[in-house]
Design a protein around this motif. Sequence first.
Motif, mmCIF file in Angstrom:
data_model
loop_
_atom_site.group_PDB
_atom_site.id
_atom_site.type_symbol
_atom_site.label_atom_id
_atom_site.label_comp_id
_atom_site.label_asym_id
_atom_site.label_seq_id
_atom_site.Cartn_x
_atom_site.Cartn_y
_atom_site.Cartn_z
ATOM 1 N N ALA A 1 0.542 -0.818 -0.547
ATOM 2 C CA ALA A 1 -0.218 0.580 -0.076
ATOM 3 C C ALA A 1 0.520 1.659 -0.504
ATOM 4 O O ALA A 1 0.553 2.314 -0.898
ATOM 5 C CB ALA A 1 -1.036 0.029 1.243
ATOM 6 N N LEU A 2 1.608 0.965 0.702
ATOM 7 C CA LEU A 2 2.612 2.310 0.610
ATOM 8 C C LEU A 2 3.719 2.642 -0.347
ATOM 9 O O LEU A 2 3.642 3.376 -0.784
ATOM 10 C CB LEU A 2 3.761 2.662 1.807
ATOM 11 N N ALA A 3 4.295 1.415 -1.207
ATOM 12 C CA ALA A 3 4.526 1.691 -2.761
ATOM 13 C C ALA A 3 3.692 2.506 -3.245
ATOM 14 O O ALA A 3 3.940 2.855 -4.573
ATOM 15 C CB ALA A 3 4.957 0.621 -2.720
ATOM 16 N N LEU A 4 2.454 1.978 -3.241
ATOM 17 C CA LEU A 4 0.973 2.211 -3.992
ATOM 18 C C LEU A 4 0.884 3.640 -3.806
ATOM 19 O O LEU A 4 0.471 4.339 -4.979
ATOM 20 C CB LEU A 4 0.242 1.440 -4.406
ATOM 21 N N THR A 5 1.214 4.193 -2.318
ATOM 22 C CA THR A 5 0.949 6.007 -2.999
ATOM 23 C C THR A 5 1.576 6.692 -3.561
ATOM 24 O O THR A 5 0.933 7.527 -3.964
ATOM 25 C CB THR A 5 0.885 6.217 -1.630
ATOM 26 N N ALA A 6 2.721 6.498 -3.903
ATOM 27 C CA ALA A 6 3.407 6.956 -5.713
ATOM 28 C C ALA A 6 2.658 7.066 -6.083
ATOM 29 O O ALA A 6 3.067 8.057 -7.298
ATOM 30 C CB ALA A 6 5.350 6.879 -5.781
ATOM 31 N N SER A 7 1.572 6.218 -6.739
ATOM 32 C CA SER A 7 0.595 6.747 -7.932
ATOM 33 C C SER A 7 -0.561 7.414 -7.879
ATOM 34 O O SER A 7 -1.104 8.476 -8.737
ATOM 35 C CB SER A 7 0.168 6.037 -8.040
ATOM 36 N N GLY A 8 -0.035 8.252 -6.312
ATOM 37 C CA GLY A 8 -2.005 9.226 -6.556
ATOM 38 C C GLY A 8 -2.893 8.986 -6.024
ATOM 39 O O GLY A 8 -3.851 9.768 -5.645
#
Length: 92
Positions: free
Chosen positions: A58-65
């Motif tokens: 989930a943390l890594a996916l937060t970079a997608s906006g």
Amino acid sequence: MRSLAVLRVGTGCAAVLVGCIVLVGGWTYGVNALKSVAPGLSTMKPDTAAGIVTLGAALALTASGRGSRIFGKLAAPIALNWFLSAATFSDS
């Protein structure tokens, strides 16, 4: 701003890697050295490792906006699982 996105992705991927190592190497294949930081210390439980994998993703996916919605959807069940685990330990 770009460096923070890279940091989120890197930290998230590192958390996923650690959680997978504990789950697969430690618990699936029974390698005790992969369940703990050092010999004699307590081991990471499978539900904790699964939570670290999920929250790292989930943390890594937060970079997608769109990550805040994804993070919330993934974090809620993990938080509930950890709360219920803590409740079972407090009963004993």
